[in-house]
Structures are given as structure tokens and as C-alpha cells.
Design an enzyme around this catalytic site. Structure first.
Site, PDB file in Angstrom:
ATOM      1  N   ARG A 103       0.808  -1.406   0.080  1.00 24.23           N
ATOM      2  CA  ARG A 103      -0.058  -0.027  -0.560  1.00 24.23           C
ATOM      3  C   ARG A 103       1.278   1.292   0.211  1.00 24.23           C
ATOM      4  NH1 ARG A 103      -5.538   1.872   3.151  1.00 24.23           N
ATOM      5  NH2 ARG A 103      -6.290   0.204   2.195  1.00 24.23           N
ATOM      6  N   HIS A 130      -7.791   1.211  -6.194  1.00 26.12           N
ATOM      7  CA  HIS A 130      -7.545   0.165  -4.981  1.00 26.12           C
ATOM      8  C   HIS A 130      -8.960  -0.929  -5.580  1.00 26.12           C
ATOM      9  CE1 HIS A 130      -8.742  -0.779  -0.804  1.00 26.12           C
ATOM     10  NE2 HIS A 130      -8.533   0.317  -0.552  1.00 26.12           N
ATOM     11  N   GLN A 133     -10.101  -3.353  -3.403  1.00 30.08           N
ATOM     12  CA  GLN A 133     -11.990  -3.259  -2.972  1.00 30.08           C
ATOM     13  C   GLN A 133     -12.646  -3.628  -3.889  1.00 30.08           C
ATOM     14  OE1 GLN A 133     -12.659  -1.623   0.324  1.00 30.08           O
ATOM     15  NE2 GLN A 133     -14.408  -1.909  -0.983  1.00 30.08           N
ATOM     16  N   ASP A 218     -16.822   7.290  -1.671  1.00 32.85           N
ATOM     17  CA  ASP A 218     -16.428   7.440  -0.654  1.00 32.85           C
ATOM     18  C   ASP A 218     -15.473   8.294  -0.055  1.00 32.85           C
ATOM     19  OD1 ASP A 218     -13.367   6.785   0.182  1.00 32.85           O
ATOM     20  OD2 ASP A 218     -12.146   6.651  -2.085  1.00 32.85           O
ATOM     21  N   CYS A 258     -16.738   2.170   0.026  1.00 37.36           N
ATOM     22  CA  CYS A 258     -15.394   1.466   0.621  1.00 37.36           C
ATOM     23  C   CYS A 258     -14.909   1.036   2.380  1.00 37.36           C
ATOM     24  CB  CYS A 258     -13.994   1.624   0.394  1.00 37.36           C
ATOM     25  SG  CYS A 258     -13.520   3.204   0.282  1.00 37.36           S
ATOM     26  N   ARG A 286     -14.500  -8.339   1.909  1.00 43.09           N
ATOM     27  CA  ARG A 286     -12.272  -7.971   2.055  1.00 43.09           C
ATOM     28  C   ARG A 286     -11.871  -9.368   1.883  1.00 43.09           C
ATOM     29  NH1 ARG A 286     -10.540  -3.230   1.899  1.00 43.09           N
ATOM     30  NH2 ARG A 286      -8.181  -4.286   0.914  1.00 43.09           N
TER      31      ARG A 286
HETATM   32  N1   CP Z   1     -11.581   0.110   2.449  1.00 41.31           N
HETATM   33  C1   CP Z   1     -10.425   0.256   3.263  1.00 41.31           C
HETATM   34  O1   CP Z   1      -9.477  -0.454   2.538  1.00 41.31           O
HETATM   35  O2   CP Z   1     -10.231   0.629   4.591  1.00 41.31           O
HETATM   36  P1   CP Z   1      -8.667   0.830   4.918  1.00 41.31           P
HETATM   37  O3   CP Z   1      -7.726   1.609   4.423  1.00 41.31           O
HETATM   38  O4   CP Z   1      -9.139   0.425   6.406  1.00 41.31           O
HETATM   39  O5   CP Z   1      -8.105  -0.630   4.655  1.00 41.31           O
HETATM   40  N1  NVA Z   2      -9.803   6.977  -1.433  1.00 42.41           N
HETATM   41  C1  NVA Z   2      -9.693   6.827  -0.311  1.00 42.41           C
HETATM   42  C2  NVA Z   2     -10.006   5.096   0.083  1.00 42.41           C
HETATM   43  C3  NVA Z   2      -9.334   4.643   1.556  1.00 42.41           C
HETATM   44  C4  NVA Z   2      -9.988   3.546   1.355  1.00 42.41           C
HETATM   45  C5  NVA Z   2      -8.110   7.004   0.185  1.00 42.41           C
HETATM   46  O1  NVA Z   2      -7.181   6.984  -0.458  1.00 42.41           O
HETATM   47  O2  NVA Z   2      -7.471   7.356   1.534  1.00 42.41           O
END
Ligand code: CP
Ligand code: NVA
Length: 299
Positions: A103, A130, A133, A218, A258, A286
Site C-alpha cells: 500500500r 484500489h 476493494q 468514498d 469502501c 474483503r
Molecule cells: N477500504 C479500505 O481499504 O480500508 P482500510 O484503509 O481500512 O484498509
Molecule cells: N480513497 C481513499 C480510500 C481509502 C480506503 C484513500 O485513498 O484514502
């Protein structure tokens, strides 16, 4: 050749559908407490350069339940934070573990990592995509409503990483995607260019939601955008998902997010805690969809 999962486009449509089917099977096995440990001794390294609750816990639990193990790595307590090149980390981890989840901020870093990795690399979220997700979101839609092909999905708010992965999904699974964003927060032009006539982008949330089978939003301030918070709060206001807006969607429309959610910002409490919301099923999926992904990549 080593398979990676950097975007949904890393999979063919058939592979994606097989993963979704397998995810539902694994969910049943989990619910009936008859899990098979299909990956004994396999190890997943998870590098988190941003915060996470769901992604971390779901991957870690997935590996444990599959009979393997996951290792949490953060730049704060690895040599990555002290400047060791990501390419060198990729080469080293390739000798020790079976797969890596990363990540990070710039998507290009994932590509550089993957180019130097002999083992599968999974995108656990980048600034641009992402895809994990979307596995859970699509599993959830298929479970609750059947095939999403030809259905209308409405994306509201920021044309961000989640929106980009929805664009990918709409191409692969053949649904109509109506995006409503403030013009300065439209999704990336290059990603939009990959879509066909199934993508419609505008700035009218009512038009986007009208007749939609699935309404998705989101957070307005993604990780790394904290300094833009004040401006974003103003610009995104008209895109809040409210009960009034949901009335324009199909009668049996469902709402997804998400998470983490900000009640009173991108969605009202009434909607996210209401009957059309499926966010807890979605979050739970997930676990199952990533197990199916891990089985696919580790086979
Ligand atoms: N939706 C999602 O990816 O959540 P986190 O940031 O908690 O992993
Ligand atoms: N768009 C958000 C998603 C988090 C799961 C981010 O990138 O922070």
C-alpha cells in the site's frame, strides 16, 4: 511468468469472475466453519506506507485461515524508511516469502516493485487504484443482486483511486458507470480514455443516481490529501449521498462505501446506517475475495 495484481486489468474477465465465484465459496466455508487450509506454510509480506484497518486485518486473517502467515512491515521500522531502494527490497523479499502486498502513494512505485519481484505483488491501494476493494464490492453485488452486467452504477464525489478502479470494473464486467464529480476532481483522463460508451462523466449527482442499481461514494479527503481538507469540504458538498438522492435510484438500489466513512460529509448517517446500505457485508467480503485472490496468485 509471475502474475501480479496491480489493477483490475491484471486479470481477464474470466479470471475475475472465477475469483468472485471462489470468494463466495470460501465465504460459505468460513460461515460453516469448514475452512480448508489450502496454503500451508505460505507467507505474505505486507508493506503499508499508509494507514489501514480493513486491508491489513483481512489479508492477515486470510493468510492465517489459509494455513499460512502474514508479516506486517511499515517504513517506520524497516530499512525502507531509511532509504533502502524499493527495488532491492523486492529482490530480497522474493527470496523469503511467497507474495507481497504493497500500500503506497505513487502507483509507479508498485510498478517498479513488481518489475523487480519474482513473486506476485498485490496493490493494497495506491493514489491511483484500489483493486482489492473492487473484488469485495463486486462479490457483494453478485451475491445480493446477481450479475452486474448491464446494470447502472453511480459514483459520486471524488474521481479518485476508487473511482478509477470502478472504471476498470465497468469495462471488464460490462456495467454502465455514471460518475458525478466537481469538474476539477474528474477522474484521470488517461484512465477515462480506456473506457467505452459505458462510462458517463458529469457534475450532476441527480442525473448520475437516477435509476441506478448501485450507488457508491468514498471519503472526500483521501490519505495524503489532508492539506486540501477545507477546500474539498466546500466543493464536494453537493455530492453528499442523502436519502433524497437515494430516492432517485432504482427501488431496490443498494449503497456501498469502501470505508472509513465520514457521516455528515460524503454520506448521511441515515443512508449509511439505513436499509439500502450494504457496507458491512461489503467490508466483510474483503476477507473472502482476497483469500480467493491469494489462492489464484499462489497456485
Ligand atoms: N477500504 C479500505 O481499504 O480500508 P482500510 O484503509 O481500512 O484498509
Ligand atoms: N480513497 C481513499 C480510500 C481509502 C480506503 C484513500 O485513498 O484514502
Amino acid at each position: 511468468m509471475t502474475r501480479h495484481f496491480l489493477t483490475l486489468n491484471s486479470l481477464t474477465g474470466e479470471e475475475l469472475k472465477n475469483i468472485l465465484t471462489r470468494a463466495s465459496e470460501l465465504k460459505t466455508e468460513f460461515q460453516e466453519k469448514r475452512m480448508q487450509q489450502s496454503q500451508p506454510g505460505r507467507v505474505l509480506a505486507m508493506i503499508f506506507e499508509k494507514s489501514s484497518t480493513r486491508t491489513r486485518v483481512s489479508f492477515e486473517a486470510a493468510m492465517a485461515q489459509l494455513g499460512g502467515h502474514a508479516i506486517f512491515l511499515s517504513p517506520d521500522d524497516t530499512q525502507l524508511g531509511r532509504g533502502e531502494p524499493i527495488e532491492d527490497t523486492a529482490r530480497v523479499l522474493s527470496k523469503m516469502v511467497d507474495a507481497v502486498m504493497l500500500r503506497t502513494f505513487h502507483h509507479e512505485k508498485l510498478e517498479r516493485y513488481a518489475a523487480n519481484s519474482d513473486i506476485p505483488v498485490i496493490n493494497g491501494l495506491s493514489d491511483t487504484y484500489h483493486p482489492c476493494q473492487l473484488l469485495a464490492d463486486m462479490q457483494t453485488y453478485f451475491e445480493l443482486r446477481g450479475d452486474i452486467k448491464g446494470k447502472k452504477v453511480s459514483w459520486l464525489g471524488d474521481g479518485n483511486n476508487m473511482c478509477h478502479s470502478y472504471i476498470n470494473a465497468s469495462n471488464i464486467l460490462g456495467f454502465q458507470l455514471a460518475v458525478a464529480c466537481p469538474p476539477e476532481f474528474y477522474p484521470d483522463e488517461e484512465i477515462v480514455a480506456t473506457a467505452g460508451t459505458n462510462l458517463d462523466i458529469g457534475s450532476d449527482p441527480r442525473a448520475a443516481v437516477s435509476g441506478a442499481d448501485l450507488v457508491v461514494t468514498d471519503m472526500w479527503v483521501s490519505m495524503g490529501q489532508e492539506e486540501e481538507r477545507e477546500k474539498r469540504m466546500q466543493v464536494f458538498k453537493p455530492y453528499q449521498v442523502t436519502s433524497d438522492l437515494m430516492k432517485l435510484a432504482a427501488d431496490d438500489a443498494i449503497f456501498m462505501h469502501c470505508l472509513p466513512a465520514h457521516r455528515g460529509e460524503e454520506v448521511t448517517a441515515e443512508v449509511i446506517d439505513g436499509e439500502q446500505s450494504v457496507v458491512w457485508v461489503q467490508a466483510g467480503n474483503r476477507l473472502h475475495s482476497q483469500k480467493a485472490l491469494l489462492e489464484f496468485l499462489l497456485k
